[in-house]
Design a protein around this motif. Structure first.
Motif, short mmCIF file in Angstrom:
data_model
loop_
_atom_site.label_atom_id
_atom_site.label_comp_id
_atom_site.label_asym_id
_atom_site.label_seq_id
_atom_site.Cartn_x
_atom_site.Cartn_y
_atom_site.Cartn_z
N THR A 400 -4.44 5.99 -1.43
CA THR A 400 -2.43 5.72 -0.11
C THR A 400 -2.16 7.43 0.23
OG1 THR A 400 -1.82 4.76 -2.06
CG2 THR A 400 0.00 5.89 -0.35
N ASN A 403 2.97 7.88 0.71
CA ASN A 403 3.78 7.01 -0.88
C ASN A 403 5.05 7.00 -0.21
OD1 ASN A 403 4.90 4.87 -2.39
ND2 ASN A 403 4.96 6.06 -3.97
N THR A 426 -4.42 1.55 1.63
CA THR A 426 -3.25 1.95 2.19
C THR A 426 -2.81 3.29 2.69
OG1 THR A 426 -2.58 0.46 0.29
CG2 THR A 426 -1.13 1.14 1.57
N SER A 429 2.40 3.31 2.33
CA SER A 429 3.18 2.11 1.32
C SER A 429 4.78 2.67 0.95
CB SER A 429 2.48 2.58 -0.11
OG SER A 429 3.07 1.41 -0.48
N GLN A 447 1.75 -1.17 4.11
CA GLN A 447 1.84 -2.16 3.38
C GLN A 447 3.85 -1.97 3.57
OE1 GLN A 447 0.41 -4.31 1.66
NE2 GLN A 447 1.84 -5.19 0.62
#
Length: 782
Positions: A400, A403, A426, A429, A447
């Protein structure tokens, strides 16, 4: 068998004088120690077997360690006595008296090493001077307190050995303590420097080594103030940290190595820090713990840091700067409850690279390599005030990239990601957070679960929108071609997003080109530009948006043309009677406005007086206009500043109440000989109602139905309207106003009925004949 022996003679001098009662230890190769004590002459000795010859062979003796020890068994000095050799040796030392000094204390190389067995206090008016080459051995638990001045050169201050730890220097008192250490080595102190009270300390090329198991090498308590400067130095081997500060003291470290600091490298609270060129190794659990700190950390080298704690932990600190750092750690950087922090040019290996919690600031030129998955940057609950901006961020080998976990309150300032390159499964996120992305490349899924992502001039590989929306924007430069840029005001709008924005001057703008929502993608073809400029036709034009659309957008205005007008009515020179309304109308056309959208203004101005009237409209009427010559003007204006005007001359004739101003009316005498009546406009006509009663004796000079009012009560004695005429007057039934109706006034009805009208008619006839004869004479004379 045969045995040979060696002899050593030891002399002990204290500042050149024989020292009686000094303990000398002799430890053989088997670790067996024998102690001897010097006599009054400072002498003692020791004999050992150097060789043994017997039937089994020849055996030689080993080396012996000879030590001068203090009362606690600490080693002040020592030598190695080699095998098969007799020798003599003189131990020289100087005893430094403890207690409060009554004078300044100077330690010199010639009398070294010095031995201190009791606490020493240097008063505020005195100094401790340790010169180059001097050595000082301090007994276990003994401290040196400086209230005055400490000037320490290239000297060594240590414990007496055997695991003992002296208590270090205490700096500070009610008055400012000044301490200068240069090329100094301090070792085996539980806490080498302890600062309290006002202090000005300067350390250059200093080594502080081997502290206590649970103490920091340098401690600054809550009462300390002033400055602490350390340059080109090493702090190493501590149990409770290298530096601990609980004060607003200003701490400056430049080119300082902090090695094997135990629990933590450095912990500060409320301190101002100026750290430059700090190096950390792999033997400390926690790096720099900075609470309520101000200042900066520059040029940090923590490439080998292996502790479980963060290399940099910044808590409740505002406007703090970290610049130029190499960090390798499982938990490199953690920022908590801080605002307006700045991080610049950091190379980080480890995951998560940077953690933010309730913080704001600017993060610039950061390279993060997670190595084997994990999160590059973790943001939890952005600060309610201030912005968090990431610029020139590179993330690789992470599962990721960012985040981002926010509050349910989406009114906070969006987090900015600028000029960044994120490569992760990702890339972002996001949970309940607004993000603005500028000129960045994101390889991996975004996301999105709550919030809005605006991506400006950015490459986005893929989206997964659970809640919220993403908008892609492209930049364009909009400039006018035929008007000054400073006067160029325009608006952009698009219906799909219900978005609009206004700009002044030639501008760099962002226009949306795609909307990403849970239900899918929606292409936005572009935006509509609306602009106005005085003297130009208003502009409304659509432009394409998107990364492949033209960057430069040039707009051109059409020149506004003035309206084309013509006065339709009245015609030039038209005459209007006094009481007549004056209808006006104009025919107008324009290249932008419809006729009914134009501003039409009429002006009627007397040529020789101040009389003026104004009305508006394509068609209108002037009323109640006084007699005279007038200029009738019309001014027509469009919505873009264009205008046109036109004017004509008209005349309003004087008032002629009885309409007898005809062609047969002599305008010199104002008499109509053909009809035998006064004529002309009211101002000249002596009988304005043509009832044969001159105006000067006619009670109603403009009403032909009545002329006489005997009792002057406003009611005519008699009403007699010519054919086709009517009046609003009411005939008086009491002409003399005596309260008795005319029919009952005492005069016979016949007499009244015959005598009064006869007299009235006869009087009018005589007046009429006189007027006619007078007019005839005037005409004959003429």
């Amino acid at each position: 068998k045969f045995e040979g022996y060696d002899l050593i003679q030891v002399t002990v001098l204290d500042k050149g004088l024989a020292s009686e009662g000094q303990q000398i230890g002799f430890m053989d190769e088997n670790g067996i120690i024998t102690y001897e004590t010097t006599n009054e002459f400072g002498l003692t000795g020791h004999v050992r077997a150097s060789v043994v010859i017997d039937s089994s062979g020849t055996t030689y003796g080993g080396s012996t360690l000879v030590t001068l020890e203090d009362e606690q068994g600490g080693i002040i000095d020592g030598i190695s006595w080699h095998a098969n050799k007799s020798m003599s040796h003189t131990f020289m030392f100087s005893t430094l008296q403890g207690g409060e000094s009554n004078q300044s204390v100077v330690l010199e190389e010639i009398w070294s090493p010095y031995r201190l067995s009791e606490n020493l206090v240097i008063k505020a008016e005195h100094s401790l001077i340790i010169k180059d080459g001097a050595e000082l051995r301090v007994s276990d638990g003994v401290s040196i307190t400086i209230y005055g001045i400490a000037d320490i050169g290239n000297a060594v201050i240590s414990s007496t050995g055997s695991g003992s730890r002296w208590a270090g220097f205490n700096l500070g008192h009610q008055l400012t303590t000044f301490a200068t250490l240069q090329d100094t080595r301090i070792t085996e102190a539980s806490t080498a420097l302890r600062l309290s009270g006002p202090v000005q300390a300067q350390l250059y090329n200093v080594e502080i080594l081997n502290g206590g198991a649970s103490n920091a090498l340098i401690e600054m308590d809550s009462s300390a103030s002033g400055t602490f400067e350390m340059t080109d130095s090493i702090l190493s081997n501590a149990g409770g940290g290298c530096i601990v500060s609980y004060t607003d003291l200003q701490i400056s470290l430049e080119n300082v190595a902090l090695y094997s600091c135990g629990d933590r490298v450095m912990r500060t609270q409320s301190s101002h820090l100026e750290l430059d060129g700090i190096t950390l190794d792999d033997q400390s659990d926690i790096g720099l713990e900075l609470f309520e700190a101000t200042g900066h950390v520059l040029n940090l080298d923590a490439q080998t840091f292996a502790g479980e704690g963060a290399v940099i932990s910044l808590d409740s600190s505002d406007h703090f700067l970290v610049k130029n750092a190499l960090i390798s750690s499982n938990n490199p950087v953690k920022i908590t409850d801080s605002k307006s922090v700045e991080f610049q040019n950091l190379t980080i290996t480890g995951s998560p690279g940077i953690t933010f919690d309730d913080s704001s600031g600017t993060i610039d030129q950061i390279s993060i390599d997670c190595l084997n998955g994990g999160t590059g940057i973790d943001v939890q609950h952005p600060r309610s005030s201030g912005t968090l901006s990431f610029n020139d961020i590179t993330v690789e080998n992470c599962s990721t990239g960012f985040n981002l976990h926010g509050h349910s309150d989406l009114t906070l300032e969006p987090i900015e990601i600028i000029n960044s390159d994120l490569s992760a499964q990702t890339s972002l996120s996001i949970h309940n957070m607004n993000i603005d992305i500028y000129s960045s490349s994101l390889l991996g899924i975004i996301q999105l679960d709550g919030g809005q992502v605006n991506a400006y001039n950015s490459s986005i590989e893929n989206w997964n929108v659970v809640d919220g929306k993403g908008v892609l924007w492209s930049s364009h430069y909009i400039t006018p071609t035929n008007i000054p840029s400073a006067g160029f005001n325009f608006e952009l709008q698009t219906d799909i997003l219900d978005w609009n924005a206004t700009y002044t001057g030639a501008s760099l703008v962002f226009m949306p080109y795609m909307l990403v929502e849970t239900q899918g993608d929606t292409v936005i073809s572009g935006a509509i530009l609306s602009a106005e400029y005085v003297g130009k036709i208003p502009l409304r034009q659509s432009f394409s948006s998107g990364l492949t659309a033209p960057y430069l957008i040039e707009v051109s205005f059409l020149l506004n043309q003035n309206p084309v007008i013509e006065i339709i009515t009245p015609a030039e020179g038209t005459q209007f009677e006094f009481s007549q309304s004056i209808p006006v109308s104009v025919e107008a056309s324009d290249d932008y406005n419809l006729p009914e959208e134009l501003g039409v203004f009429w002006y009627l101005n007397h040529t020789s007086s101040a009389i003026s009237k104004q009305i508006s409209g394509l068609q209108a009427n002037f009323t109640d206009v006084e007699e005279g010559d007038y200029v009738l003007s019309v001014h027509v204006q469009d919505s873009n500043g264009g205008s046109s005007s036109d004017s004509i001359l008209i005349e309003v004739l004087p008032k002629d109440s009885d309409g007898d101003w005809t062609d047969v009316c002599n305008q010199d005498s104002w008499f109509d000989a053909l009809n035998g009546i006064d004529c002309g406009p009211d101002v000249h006509d002596k009988d304005d109602d043509n009832d044969l009663v001159p105006d000067n004796v006619d009670a109603w000079p403009f009403d032909p139905c009545a002329s006489l009012d005997t009792d002057r009560d406003g009611m005519p004695d008699r009403i007699d309207c010519p054919e086709g005429m009517t009046t609003d007057l009411v005939e008086d039934d009491d002409d003399d106003n005596d309260g008795v109706l005319d029919v009952n006034s005492g005069i016979s009805e016949n007499t009244e009925a015959t005598s009064f009208p006869f007299l009235l008619i006869f009087g009018v006839f005589i007046i009429f004949v006189g007027l006619v004869l007078s007019r005839l004479r005037k005409e004959e004379n003429a």
